[in-house]
Enzyme design. Sequence first.
Site, short mmCIF file in Angstrom:
data_model
loop_
_atom_site.label_atom_id
_atom_site.label_comp_id
_atom_site.label_asym_id
_atom_site.label_seq_id
_atom_site.Cartn_x
_atom_site.Cartn_y
_atom_site.Cartn_z
N CYS A 84 21.12 18.07 -12.11
CA CYS A 84 21.83 17.12 -12.96
C CYS A 84 20.81 16.49 -13.90
O CYS A 84 19.88 15.81 -13.46
CB CYS A 84 22.52 16.05 -12.12
N GLY A 85 20.96 16.75 -15.20
CA GLY A 85 19.99 16.29 -16.18
C GLY A 85 19.93 14.79 -16.33
O GLY A 85 18.85 14.20 -16.49
N ASN A 194 30.60 23.91 -15.90
CA ASN A 194 30.89 22.75 -16.75
C ASN A 194 31.33 23.27 -18.12
O ASN A 194 30.82 24.29 -18.60
CB ASN A 194 29.65 21.87 -16.91
N CYS A 227 26.75 14.36 -19.85
CA CYS A 227 26.26 15.39 -18.92
C CYS A 227 24.95 15.89 -19.49
O CYS A 227 24.94 16.52 -20.57
CB CYS A 227 27.28 16.52 -18.78
#
Length: 285
Positions: A84-85, A194, A227
């Site tokens: 997860c960035g 995603n 995101c």
Amino acid sequence: MPLTLPFTKGHGTGNDFVIVPDPEGAVHLSDSQVAALCDRRFGIGADGILRVVRSAALPEGAATPDAEWFMDYRNADGSAAEMCGNGIRVFARYLLDAGLATLPEGATLPIGTRNGTLGVTRSPLGFEVDLGPFRIDETETLVRARGLGVALPGLGVDVGNPHVVVALPSDDRLDGLDLTVEPVMEPAPAAGANIEFVVPADPLVTAGVGGIRMRVFERGVGETLSCGTGVAAAALAVRHWAGPAAPERWSIEVPGGTLGVRTVGDRVLLSGPAALVFSGQVALA
């Protein structure tokens, strides 16, 4: 007996997380417990969970020996994700504020993830993470979404986790999407993906920096305000479509703020802010 957990709430451009300190790897949350923590009406409310665990405390085969700390990221539905960035920047902020790590100017903080060890540095926007090599998959995926009208082709981009990026012609088309309903991909990726909907800026490049607006539907979560890996995927997709003259630096506007992306050879780096909001304890059945 209810389990009492200390926690901290944090976010990166509105993509929010419940941070659970578990240095010795003693906390084992079920999918339903993660979902309860992330519930915005009956729980703390978040897009996911960041469990802070020492790599050495992980089961054999899961440890990242080149990083002391491992980010165990779970989506809001309890499912595990590769990376997860936004989460990794929030994770780094937590380590620093809790005194669990240091990050002098010019240094790199290694953090273990299910996508291997990633390096975090300081940047003018807050923190920058080297997401590593990326991969473009030109196999066409059709995406249908409420408010889209017709199915549109999406470009597959892998930045350690899977994404499908769809280009839209105008801000009105982007704003008119109803992402309370999960878009449908044909064919559907086996592990899901995603989905990013993007509108390139006009002009695309200003002062050597490309511009994009984006909304995202995250697998296992739903629409989020931001995101991080999706932002990187969006920049890589538009860069791919724009061709050899495309810039290496990008500024991406999401509902929660602005993030930066740059490419260095076959690697992609993501930069943006990270904030801790409050801490407390929660009883969990």
